[in-house]
Design an enzyme around this catalytic site. Sequence first.
Site, PDB file in Angstrom:
ATOM      1  N   CYS A 159       0.918  -1.287  -0.033  1.00 50.14           N
ATOM      2  CA  CYS A 159       0.072   0.127  -0.145  1.00 50.14           C
ATOM      3  C   CYS A 159       0.843   1.351  -0.067  1.00 50.14           C
ATOM      4  CB  CYS A 159      -0.946  -0.052   1.215  1.00 50.14           C
ATOM      5  SG  CYS A 159      -2.073  -1.308   1.389  1.00 50.14           S
ATOM      6  N   HIS A 213       0.947   4.827  -1.494  1.00 48.50           N
ATOM      7  CA  HIS A 213       0.430   5.969  -0.416  1.00 48.50           C
ATOM      8  C   HIS A 213       1.170   6.131   0.648  1.00 48.50           C
ATOM      9  CE1 HIS A 213      -3.675   5.808  -2.740  1.00 48.50           C
ATOM     10  NE2 HIS A 213      -3.520   4.596  -2.679  1.00 48.50           N
ATOM     11  N   ARG A 241     -13.772  -0.550  -0.861  1.00 42.60           N
ATOM     12  CA  ARG A 241     -12.571   0.080  -1.525  1.00 42.60           C
ATOM     13  C   ARG A 241     -11.414  -0.432  -1.196  1.00 42.60           C
ATOM     14  NH1 ARG A 241     -10.912   3.153  -5.585  1.00 42.60           N
ATOM     15  NH2 ARG A 241      -9.877   0.856  -5.600  1.00 42.60           N
ATOM     16  N   CYS A 290      -8.571  -2.257  -3.664  1.00 39.27           N
ATOM     17  CA  CYS A 290      -7.135  -1.923  -3.750  1.00 39.27           C
ATOM     18  C   CYS A 290      -6.263  -3.285  -3.799  1.00 39.27           C
ATOM     19  CB  CYS A 290      -7.056  -1.020  -2.551  1.00 39.27           C
ATOM     20  SG  CYS A 290      -7.406   0.769  -2.671  1.00 39.27           S
TER      21      CYS A 290
END
Length: 271
Positions: free
Chosen positions: A180, A184, A228, A232
């Site tokens: 992730c 991000h 969501r 992802c």
Amino acid sequence: MNQRLTKALVGLAVATACIGSVSAQDSKVADELAKYREALADGNPADLLEAKGEALWSEKRGPKNASLEQCDLGMGPGKLEGAYASLPKYFKDTGKVMDVESRLVHCMMSLQGFTYEQATKNWYSKPGTDSDIEALVTFVGAKSNGLKINVPAKHPEEAKMAKMGEYIFYRRSGPQDFSCSICHGQEGKRIRLQELGNLTTKDGAGTAMKTWPSYRVSQGAVWTMQRRLIDCMRQARFPEPKYLADSIVALETFLQKNATGTVMETPGIKR
């Protein structure tokens, strides 16, 4: 001035011009995206789903012919204001840290008598099939609109989940050795003109978390945070988690903790 120095200065001038050009383009793109989002916000289809969720909340359903009006989402039975903004949190009656969706499913089972399979059968909408869960989450989420996210994760179980979420956020895995944090975990990243917020900061995590659930124009449906995050992970080629998996709740706890203090603006609307 020797030839080497001249070339170096010319190269620096070209590089500076390119950086300026890229910066100007980035600024223009950001302005256009802001205009696009402003246009989208004028009439959010999620408002219709919020109304459906309100009706479902008070409707007597299931084998027990009961409503959800006594469901405790962490603020006390039936109290909704600020509940979404304070989740996930530890619930003594289940001995688990739960987010809004896992708690709603628990209430559908304990208060209304639905089985787990019945309560989660349509956890996300499909063409021609609405999702009661998405409607309820949209309704509950709207009750925190204008309030600050408040997930300090001080309870030992909450702290444990936040730590687990942080581990998952940074862990590289899957066939592409991805995490992730690659998308991000730092400032200034973008994919397909979409800014990728730095979810390790309050502002970045807040921007990401404060508008969910959101209506996604490209999908023609409201998406919850569970959906969501699961999507992802799918896009990152991770093993896709099951709905309400501890790994998803842990990620939510980590992200909501980072976003604590940010003011909710939900339901949102996104491309």
